[in-house]
Design a protein around this motif. Structure first.
Motif, PDB file in Angstrom:
ATOM      1  N   TRP A  23       0.958  -1.373  -0.088  1.00 53.90           N
ATOM      2  CA  TRP A  23      -0.372   0.149   0.027  1.00 53.90           C
ATOM      3  C   TRP A  23       1.207   1.197  -0.088  1.00 53.90           C
ATOM      4  O   TRP A  23       1.956   0.973   0.384  1.00 53.90           O
ATOM      5  CB  TRP A  23      -0.690  -0.140   1.072  1.00 53.90           C
TER       6      TRP A  23
ATOM      7  N   GLN B 268      -3.023   4.931   0.477  1.00 55.67           N
ATOM      8  CA  GLN B 268      -4.061   4.038   0.845  1.00 55.67           C
ATOM      9  C   GLN B 268      -4.303   4.158   2.287  1.00 55.67           C
ATOM     10  O   GLN B 268      -5.100   3.595   2.793  1.00 55.67           O
ATOM     11  CB  GLN B 268      -3.920   2.190  -0.076  1.00 55.67           C
TER      12      GLN B 268
ATOM     13  N   ARG C  21      -6.633   6.739   3.883  1.00 50.23           N
ATOM     14  CA  ARG C  21      -7.951   6.369   3.823  1.00 50.23           C
ATOM     15  C   ARG C  21      -8.440   5.145   4.964  1.00 50.23           C
ATOM     16  O   ARG C  21      -9.324   4.960   5.430  1.00 50.23           O
ATOM     17  CB  ARG C  21      -8.353   5.735   2.364  1.00 50.23           C
ATOM     18  N   HIS C  22      -7.092   4.330   5.135  1.00 51.02           N
ATOM     19  CA  HIS C  22      -7.649   3.270   6.589  1.00 51.02           C
ATOM     20  C   HIS C  22      -7.939   3.729   6.896  1.00 51.02           C
ATOM     21  O   HIS C  22      -8.250   3.107   8.265  1.00 51.02           O
ATOM     22  CB  HIS C  22      -6.857   2.077   5.952  1.00 51.02           C
TER      23      HIS C  22
ATOM     24  N   ASP D 217      -2.605  10.294  -5.685  1.00 52.07           N
ATOM     25  CA  ASP D 217      -3.807   9.892  -4.890  1.00 52.07           C
ATOM     26  C   ASP D 217      -3.870  10.515  -3.711  1.00 52.07           C
ATOM     27  O   ASP D 217      -3.876  10.311  -2.930  1.00 52.07           O
ATOM     28  CB  ASP D 217      -3.262   8.078  -4.784  1.00 52.07           C
TER      29      ASP D 217
END
Ligand code: 5AD
Ligand code: SF4
Length: 465
Positions: A228, A232, A235-236, A259
């Motif tokens: 990741w 990512q 966001r987690h 991103d």
């Protein structure tokens, strides 16, 4: 004879932290590994049985401070007939190793940032006065594995280490040598630590790494996904119940992917603050520093970040007087600062660090030139910082309450843009400040200075956890 069932006498450990937030985090982890040995944290060396200096090697001044502190500790140790264990940890330990013990024989232990999990064992060994007193090998993977996965939170904000080390090799910097190669923790480990912090009332997590946006950690087990990215991961972590705010530090422009930039606009928990060091505004100097990008590429990243999150506060680090820096190079830095308009920035005179390529370069600058440039740059940065803080006057901003303010009846907290905020609680307020720590409240900003905002409470948005 003493009864073996008697509880062991508590011992005191005083950890003095120098340098970056990575060291602040490591000091917390050292406290965690020492707790099971009966070491309780104390406030000063005078009350301590064990003193750990967690050191910084980034500039020469930081290193010299350590040696002068060790001179003081030697006197304390002598006055107590030798009853004080002195440990040197951190980046000076990593870089200078055995040299520290040669320069200051009162030191009992030297351990680098990759060896903190071995601290209890080393203390036991040192107290038996046998074996190796030096532990500065790179064993980062083992380090992450051996540290306890949960930790004691201290207030509503916490650092969470996600990445260590750096492979960028900027030519002025000791970090790749002192902290070793870049390594990311698996997502599952980070999530477990994040949940444990949230359960203890932490509302704001700062994901921490020397080069945090180079993060590429193992995806959660069972997903079979590739590593990741930081975007990512953010966001987690945002999905962990109780975590209201997420920050990350420190980033490199080269790793600022789309991103991650998008996450600034899309993830409500992501705070509008980005520390993105640029060091210089001159393409010649950026090249000599091995930064891997131009000044215009940096401007373009900032433009994209501001598109995603228009109110974002931009922060940076600068070095003036890098070898060969001409007046025009320095002017390019000043121009970049004018173009970007920083909320806050840290600036340093270049300091030649032994073993780094820049220390050998031609064109080392005289101290007077460095001084003059630093003053000029800092003047501009101060003006921008005050202007940024003053731009909040009249706004109502959400403040995470972290504790008592300077004066009685005053609370202290943090704005989304990482500004310190002081504000009065109304006199008829039934709740005390202690009840409110960890709450996010609306504060109307009345005044602003270089380092803080002051205001008045509008309303309590949420009950304290
Ligand atoms: N001299 C001056 N400043 C330095 N920094 C790192 N190494 C040096 C050095 N040799 C600064 C950089 C970095 C910050 C943590 O310290 O600006 O971003
Ligand atoms: Fe040092 Fe450069 Fe790595 Fe930052 S990116 S830690 S300045 S080598």
């Amino acid at each position: 004879m003493t009864d073996p069932r008697e509880p062991k006498q508590a011992k005191g450990v005083f950890i003095k932290t120098y340098g970056c937030q990575m060291n602040v985090y490591d000091s917390e982890r050292m406290r965690d590994v020492l707790r099971p040995l009966g070491y309780a944290p104390v406030e000063s060396a005078d009350e301590a049985d064990l003193v750990v200096l967690n050191t910084c090697h980034i500039r020469e001044k930081a290193t010299e401070k350590v040696y002068s502190e060790l001179g003081q500790l030697k006197l304390t140790k002598q006055a107590r007939g030798g009853n004080l264990t002195i440990a040197v940890a951190g980046c000076v330990a990593q870089a200078e190793g055995a040299e520290i013990m040669r320069r200051q024989p009162a030191v009992d232990l030297v351990l680098g940032p990759q060896s903190y999990h071995k601290l209890p064992e080393m203390i036991a060994r040192a107290s038996r006065a046998v074996g190796d007193r030096l532990e500065t090998e790179f064993e980062t993977l083992e380090k992450f594995d051996a540290l306890p996965k949960t930790r004691e939170a201290d207030g509503p904000t916490a650092f969470l280490s996600v990445q260590e080390g750096c492979d960028k090799f900027c030519t002025f910097c000791v970090v790749p040598y002192t902290r070793g190669a870049e390594l990311s923790r698996p997502v599952d480990d980070i999530t477990m630590e994040g949940r444990s912090l949230a359960a203890q009332g932490v509302r704001e997590i700062t994901l921490l790494g020397q080069n945090v946006n180079a993060y590429h950690g193992a995806a959660p087990a069972l997903t079979n996904e590739a590593d990741w990215t930081l975007g990512q991961l953010v966001r987690h972590i945002a999905k962990i119940g109780g975590i209201e705010r997420i920050r990350y530090t420190t980033s490199h422009p080269r790793d600022m992917d789309d991103d991650l930039i998008a996450a600034h606009g899309e993830v409500p928990e992501m705070m509008p603050f980005l520390h993105l060091p640029v060091q210089s505004g001159s393409d010649n100097i950026l090249k000599a520093m091995n930064r891997g990008h131009t000044a215009d590429e940096y401007r373009e990243i900032i433009r994209k970040v501001r598109d995603a999150r228009p109110d974002i506060a931009i922060a940076s680090d600068f070095i003036v007087g890098f070898p060969g820096e001409s007046d025009a190079d320095f002017e390019a830095t000043m121009q970049l600062v004018r173009d970007v308009d920083y909320a806050i920035a840290y600036s340093f005179k270049y300091s030649a660090r032994p073993g780094t390529p820049a220390a050998e370069m031609f064109g080392q600058m005289p101290e007077e030139v460095k001084d003059a440039r630093l003053q000029q740059l800092q003047q501009l940065l101060r003006e921008q910082q005050i202007a940024f803080n003053r731009s909040k006057i009249g706004q109502t901003v959400p403040v995470l309450i972290t504790g008592k303010g300077r004066n009685p009846g005053q609370a202290h907290g943090r704005s989304p843009w990482l500004q310190a905020v002081h504000f009065e609680l109304p006199h008829d307020q039934a709740m005390t400040i202690a009840d409110l720590v960890g709450s996010i409240v609306d504060v109307r900003v009345i005044d602003a200075s270089l380092n803080s905002l002051s205001g008045e409470l509008v309303k309590v948005r949420e009950a304290a956890l």
